[in-house]
Write an enzyme that holds these catalytic residues in place. Structure first.
Site, PDB file in Angstrom:
ATOM      1  CG  HIS A 226      -0.244   0.335   2.512  1.00 35.99           C
ATOM      2  ND1 HIS A 226       0.205  -0.632   3.381  1.00 35.99           N
ATOM      3  CD2 HIS A 226       0.081   1.514   3.079  1.00 35.99           C
ATOM      4  CE1 HIS A 226       0.759  -0.056   4.429  1.00 35.99           C
ATOM      5  NE2 HIS A 226       0.699   1.249   4.277  1.00 35.99           N
ATOM      6  CG  ASP A 274       0.044  -4.067   2.796  1.00 38.60           C
ATOM      7  OD1 ASP A 274       0.434  -3.571   1.724  1.00 38.60           O
ATOM      8  OD2 ASP A 274      -0.148  -3.396   3.828  1.00 38.60           O
ATOM      9  CB  SER A 378       2.923   1.885   6.275  1.00 39.70           C
ATOM     10  OG  SER A 378       1.735   2.148   6.962  1.00 39.70           O
TER      11      SER A 378
END
Length: 426
Positions: A226, A274, A378
């Site tokens: 992402h 992911d 992230s």
């Protein structure tokens, strides 16, 4: 002519250590095609006396720069190369960028994973005598998390989602390179020399930092899918092993352009699958300050293991972003109980249509203090020390709030994707 004092000292050292060296029959050449003949000062594998005695370097020649040894390409600095290497935005004439949103073709010449990776770093008391120590050798600075009241499965996607980041952690301490066999300057780095920070190119240079990553070879970084889209390869750059973002010369970090981004083919804008492999435009130089982490074996299970997460994310939910790299101690928790907790969230079935399916690692605080990943971190690493080396257990992906004791942080399980990752190393 009598020998000068420095020459006498050098000869004495060489004689004393002669038993630790081997010699090749053809000076200037190495028998292994993966090695080259370089001055011992330029080979990171032989920076200390202990390394020389343990690995027995092969002497391949002598020059005005001293003893030359056979050094693996991953550990040999390029002649005349500086440690802190900075690249700029790619020129318009650069080669076409990789824009394939899926697995790259597997070739028989794919580079192997590095033989040396994940080496632990310790902070010695005599280097930082004013810092209080715990039994794990680091300073703890508690920060409480603010838990959002709404019950909403937060995933670090672009838009109004909540993005993970380090909460309840502390500053990562600096580590000084041990003295080398032949002297010379010592580098400064930190405990996590594989940390990567992604930013965007602006008129002022590389900045606007937005996601983390982990160096797994001298040319590849693992991050969350992402974080990056393939078409963004020419607009972002990677900073490797930095510490304080406001001090450009504090540590010998490196910087590279991005030439390709491959997301997992089954990633569908959610926490499932992911994962992405990022290819750097040029390989990094393996130094004391910059090294890759090890990948875990396929199918490895780290349940109950102590782990650590690191990044430059928010210090608390809705709080400020730190300039100094942060780390927080966590523990891998039961995935079944973790999945049961997240099934209470209305968005769960949309985010994980078939459940976790063994592709997720959940990690929570080791004690009663709230510690977690939150916005800004992230793609960063969840790390565990295994058999003397650090392994990349997970990639920061999502969670519910920051430091919520009922909902552990969610990480993409690297061991479940190891084969796919290796296929992308071209």
């Amino acid at each position: 002519m009598p020998l000068s004092y420095p020459r006498v000292v050098l000869l004495t050292i060489l004689v004393a250590l002669s038993a630790a060296f081997e010699f090749v029959p053809s000076p200037g050449r190495c028998g292994d095609a993966r090695q080259r003949c370089v001055p011992i000062r330029e080979c990171a594998a032989f920076r200390t006396r202990e390394q020389v005695l343990r690995r027995r370097p092969v002497v391949c020649g002598f020059s005005e720069r001293g003893v030359e040894v056979c050094c693996d390409f991953n550990w040999a600095a390029a002649p005349g190369a500086s440690v802190q290497t900075t690249e700029g935005p790619p020129a318009v004439s650069d080669a076409p960028l990789t824009v394939t949103d899926g697995p790259s073709a597997v070739t028989p010449t794919a580079p192997p994973l590095p033989e040396r990776c994940g080496e632990p770093r310790t902070v010695r008391d005599d280097e930082h005598p004013t810092l209080p120590k715990t039994d794990r050798g680091f300073l703890m600075r508690q920060r409480r998390a603010v838990i959002p009241p709404q019950l909403d499965l937060s995933h670090p996607e672009i838009g109004d989602q909540i993005e993970p980041d380090v909460v309840g952690g502390r500053d990562v301490e600096l580590v000084t390179e041990p003295p080398s066999l032949l002297g010379g300057p010592r580098q400064t780095g930190h405990r996590w020399p594989w940390m990567v920070l992604f930013g965007r190119w602006t008129d002022a240079g590389l900045g606007d930092w937005f996601c983390g990553g982990t160096l797994i070879t001298d040319r590849h970084v693992l991050t969350a899918a992402h974080c990056l889209r393939p078409e963004e390869a020419g607009t972002v750059g990677a900073r490797i092993a930095d510490h304080d973002l406001t001090l450009p010369d504090e540590v010998q970090h490196q910087q590279r352009n991005v030439s390709g981004i491959v997301r997992h083919p089954r990633y569908l804008l959610g926490p499932q699958n992911d994962l992405a492999v990022v290819r750097l435009a040029a390989p990094v130089e393996a130094t004391f300050a910059v090294q890759p982490i090890c990948l875990p074996p396929a199918g490895a299970d780290h349940l109950g293991r102590d782990v650590a997460v690191a990044g430059w994310g928010l210090l608390e939910f809705g709080g400020r972003t730190p300039d100094i790299l942060q780390e927080a101690p966590l523990r891998v928790t039961d995935p079944t109980a973790c999945e049961a907790a997240y099934r209470r969230v209305p968005q769960f079935k949309r985010r994980f249509p078939a459940g976790f399916q063994g592709t997720v690692v959940c990690a929570e605080s080791r004690d009663a203090e709230p510690r977690d990943a939150c916005r800004g971190d992230s793609g960063g690493p969840l790390m565990a020390l295994s058999d003397g080396s650090y392994q990349l257990v997970g990639v920061v992906s999502g969670g519910l709030g920051c430091g919520n004791p009922e909902f552990p942080g969610v990480y993409t399980k690297v061991a479940a994707y190891r084969d796919w990752i290796v296929e992308q190393l071209t």
